[in-house]
Design a protein around this motif. Structure first.
Motif, PDB file in Angstrom:
ATOM      1  N   PHE A  57       0.821  -1.212   0.000  1.00 14.61           N
ATOM      2  CA  PHE A  57       0.000   0.000   0.000  1.00 14.61           C
ATOM      3  C   PHE A  57       0.854   1.261   0.000  1.00 14.61           C
ATOM      4  O   PHE A  57       0.494   2.253  -0.645  1.00 14.61           O
ATOM      5  N   LEU A  58       1.988   1.229   0.704  1.00 10.82           N
ATOM      6  CA  LEU A  58       2.883   2.384   0.700  1.00 10.82           C
ATOM      7  C   LEU A  58       3.455   2.600  -0.705  1.00 10.82           C
ATOM      8  O   LEU A  58       3.567   3.744  -1.166  1.00 10.82           O
ATOM      9  N   ASP A  59       3.805   1.500  -1.357  1.00 12.30           N
ATOM     10  CA  ASP A  59       4.309   1.588  -2.722  1.00 12.30           C
ATOM     11  C   ASP A  59       3.266   2.240  -3.645  1.00 12.30           C
ATOM     12  O   ASP A  59       3.569   3.160  -4.415  1.00 12.30           O
ATOM     13  N   TRP A  60       2.022   1.768  -3.567  1.00  9.81           N
ATOM     14  CA  TRP A  60       0.942   2.335  -4.386  1.00  9.81           C
ATOM     15  C   TRP A  60       0.716   3.802  -4.035  1.00  9.81           C
ATOM     16  O   TRP A  60       0.467   4.635  -4.924  1.00  9.81           O
ATOM     17  N   LEU A  61       0.778   4.142  -2.748  1.00  9.48           N
ATOM     18  CA  LEU A  61       0.535   5.509  -2.308  1.00  9.48           C
ATOM     19  C   LEU A  61       1.589   6.464  -2.872  1.00  9.48           C
ATOM     20  O   LEU A  61       1.263   7.542  -3.392  1.00  9.48           O
ATOM     21  N   ILE A  62       2.855   6.068  -2.801  1.00  7.91           N
ATOM     22  CA  ILE A  62       3.933   6.926  -3.286  1.00  7.91           C
ATOM     23  C   ILE A  62       3.846   7.112  -4.799  1.00  7.91           C
ATOM     24  O   ILE A  62       3.919   8.236  -5.315  1.00  7.91           O
ATOM     25  N   TRP A  63       3.658   6.009  -5.533  1.00 14.20           N
ATOM     26  CA  TRP A  63       3.602   6.097  -6.980  1.00 14.20           C
ATOM     27  C   TRP A  63       2.360   6.854  -7.454  1.00 14.20           C
ATOM     28  O   TRP A  63       2.421   7.616  -8.424  1.00 14.20           O
ATOM     29  N   SER A  64       1.229   6.653  -6.775  1.00 18.15           N
ATOM     30  CA  SER A  64       0.003   7.359  -7.166  1.00 18.15           C
ATOM     31  C   SER A  64       0.144   8.857  -6.921  1.00 18.15           C
ATOM     32  O   SER A  64      -0.237   9.678  -7.775  1.00 18.15           O
ATOM     33  N   ALA A  65       0.693   9.229  -5.743  1.00 20.22           N
ATOM     34  CA  ALA A  65       0.879  10.651  -5.446  1.00 20.22           C
ATOM     35  C   ALA A  65       1.836  11.293  -6.445  1.00 20.22           C
ATOM     36  O   ALA A  65       1.603  12.421  -6.921  1.00 20.22           O
ATOM     37  N   ALA A  66       2.900  10.581  -6.797  1.00 18.63           N
ATOM     38  CA  ALA A  66       3.854  11.114  -7.769  1.00 18.63           C
ATOM     39  C   ALA A  66       3.200  11.269  -9.148  1.00 18.63           C
ATOM     40  O   ALA A  66       3.400  12.288  -9.826  1.00 18.63           O
ATOM     41  N   PHE A  67       2.414  10.277  -9.545  1.00 16.96           N
ATOM     42  CA  PHE A  67       1.751  10.336 -10.851  1.00 16.96           C
ATOM     43  C   PHE A  67       0.782  11.507 -10.917  1.00 16.96           C
ATOM     44  O   PHE A  67       0.767  12.270 -11.900  1.00 16.96           O
ATOM     45  N   PHE A  68      -0.042  11.681  -9.884  1.00 18.20           N
ATOM     46  CA  PHE A  68      -1.020  12.768  -9.893  1.00 18.20           C
ATOM     47  C   PHE A  68      -0.323  14.129  -9.864  1.00 18.20           C
ATOM     48  O   PHE A  68      -0.761  15.072 -10.541  1.00 18.20           O
ATOM     49  N   ALA A  69       0.765  14.242  -9.087  1.00 14.84           N
ATOM     50  CA  ALA A  69       1.480  15.508  -9.014  1.00 14.84           C
ATOM     51  C   ALA A  69       2.107  15.863 -10.363  1.00 14.84           C
ATOM     52  O   ALA A  69       2.017  17.011 -10.820  1.00 14.84           O
TER      53      ALA A  69
END
Length: 415
Positions: free
Chosen positions: A116-128
């Motif tokens: 979940f941390l992996d998904w959270l970091i990558w998702s936040a980076a993608f949206f930013a």
């Protein structure tokens, strides 16, 4: 009993416990999960196994084949048999005549948190990055949100941008919040979500993907000048997944190939039609004045209709159609020495939006209830009136305060 059945199973991978409970409930009713049957559904077949149970865990997004093989072998040794990896989750079923324990130790929960941390970091980076690129591209192109939102209903692209971008932004915030909650709660046991909540989260995922796909499709077909052709292509694009599902019902490779071929065919057709289909337009400098006649089916307003003096003068005129799937815009203009006429017709195709759009199109000092009404703005003279789902705006050198002139305008445009 039926030979098989399909059920919606595209739930969020954070609801893996809820999916496990759902599959166990289906097993207790005599149905065994046989894997995915489509992008959103899973296939169930009848079973006589009364001891059948399932374990569902979030799947690492970037694991290697060797890591997957090791995980499967570990599960097999414990009595679990792999069924499918779908919607971000690994799904296992108990082997015959066995009742294995769920993998829910501290080590397993630590691995779930890491996923979940992996998904959270990558998702936040993608949206930013996506938001940054959109803002940068908009500034470089000199396009602001105010420009996009101004009379958005006259353009399919601006309509979809005004609807989809805020929607995707809100869904992105919900997604990040959901991932953060999944990460935090894996430090302790939690109850499986109720099915209604699972369907809601799964539906939001499908909505996000569908909205993004629709945005891409609308932008792709925007160069096609005819609205009905654009709508036909969008319908074909939306039907492609269902056609692929029917053709590749029992063969996932055939289903994916059909879907890819259908999308490629739609995009290719959009390119060809964008190059070949010309907009509806007329110009006396190109087609002559034959189309500018009293019995023309076009909504045009000629100087002769208002008994204006153009004798011995050459009248230049042009007509064009545009707008969107919501509002059709038709524009006619003619000019001669010492005068001009201009007629704009807005036809709203959505009854629920009619009053809102017409109010927005009218000047601030006019209301729908005031029509028909002339309007003076300095040297500019206009006459507004409405008929059914169409709003008319006529401007020019004539005196629109004259009741007879207004009557002739309406007769000419409503013929």
């Amino acid at each position: 009993m039926k030979e098989s059945k399909n059920r919606f199973l595209a739930f969020s991978f954070g609801d893996y416990e809820g999916l496990r409970v759902y599959l166990d409930r289906q097993a207790a009713q005599g149905w065994e999960f046989a894997g995915r049957s489509g992008w959103l559904t899973g296939k169930f077949v009848p079973t006589n196994r009364t001891e059948l149970r399932y374990d569902v865990v979030p799947a690492p997004p970037r694991r290697s084949p060797e890591t997957l093989e090791t995980e499967v072998e570990t599960r097999r040794a414990a009595g679990w048999e792999p069924v499918d990896t779908a919607w971000g989750m690994d799904i296992y079923k108990s082997m015959p005549c066995q009742s294995p324990e769920l993998f829910r130790g501290e080590k397993d929960r630590g691995r779930f948190k890491s996923i979940f941390l992996d998904w959270l970091i990558w998702s936040a980076a993608f949206f930013a990055v996506t938001a940054g690129v959109l803002l940068f591209a908009g500034r470089r192109a000199g396009v602001s949100w105010e420009q996009i939102a101004y009379r958005w209903y006259l353009s399919d692209v601006r309509t979809i941008l005004c609807v989809v971008l805020p929607l995707l932004g809100g869904l992105a915030v919900l997604w990040l919040g959901w991932l953060l909650l999944c990460f935090l709660r894996e430090s302790q046991s939690h109850w499986p979500a109720k099915r209604g909540i699972m369907y809601l989260r799964g539906g939001l995922q499908v909505l996000a993907v569908s909205a993004a796909a629709l945005l891409i499709a609308v932008v792709w077909v925007k160069e096609i000048s005819r609205v009905w052709i654009r709508l036909a292509l969008l319908v074909c694009f939306c039907l492609t997944p269902m056609v692929a599902r029917l053709i590749g019902r029992e063969n996932s490779r055939k289903r994916i190939l059909t879907f890819g071929s259908g999308v490629f065919a739609c995009f290719l057709a959009a390119m060809l039609l964008g190059w070949t289909v010309q907009p509806v337009s007329y110009d006396t400098a190109v087609q002559g004045s034959g189309w500018r006649t009293a019995d023309s089916a076009l909504p045009i307003l000629r100087a002769e209709d208002l008994e204006l003096d153009t004798e011995g003068q050459e009248v230049s005129a042009w007509y064009e159609e545009g707008g969107s799937a919501l509002v059709q815009e038709r524009h006619y203009t003619e000019i001669w020495t010492g005068g001009y006429l201009d007629a704009q017709v807005y036809t709203c195709h959505v009854p629920l939006l009619r009053e809102v759009l017409f109010t927005d199109l009218l000047p601030a000092d006019l209301r729908i209830d005031d029509l028909p009404a002339p309007q003076e703005q300095g040297e500019l003279s206009r006459f507004w009136f409405r008929q059914g789902s169409s709003l008319y705006c006529v401007s020019g050198t004539a005196d629109w305060s004259d009741g007879e002139a207004q009557q002739r305008v309406m007769e000419a445009l409503l013929k």
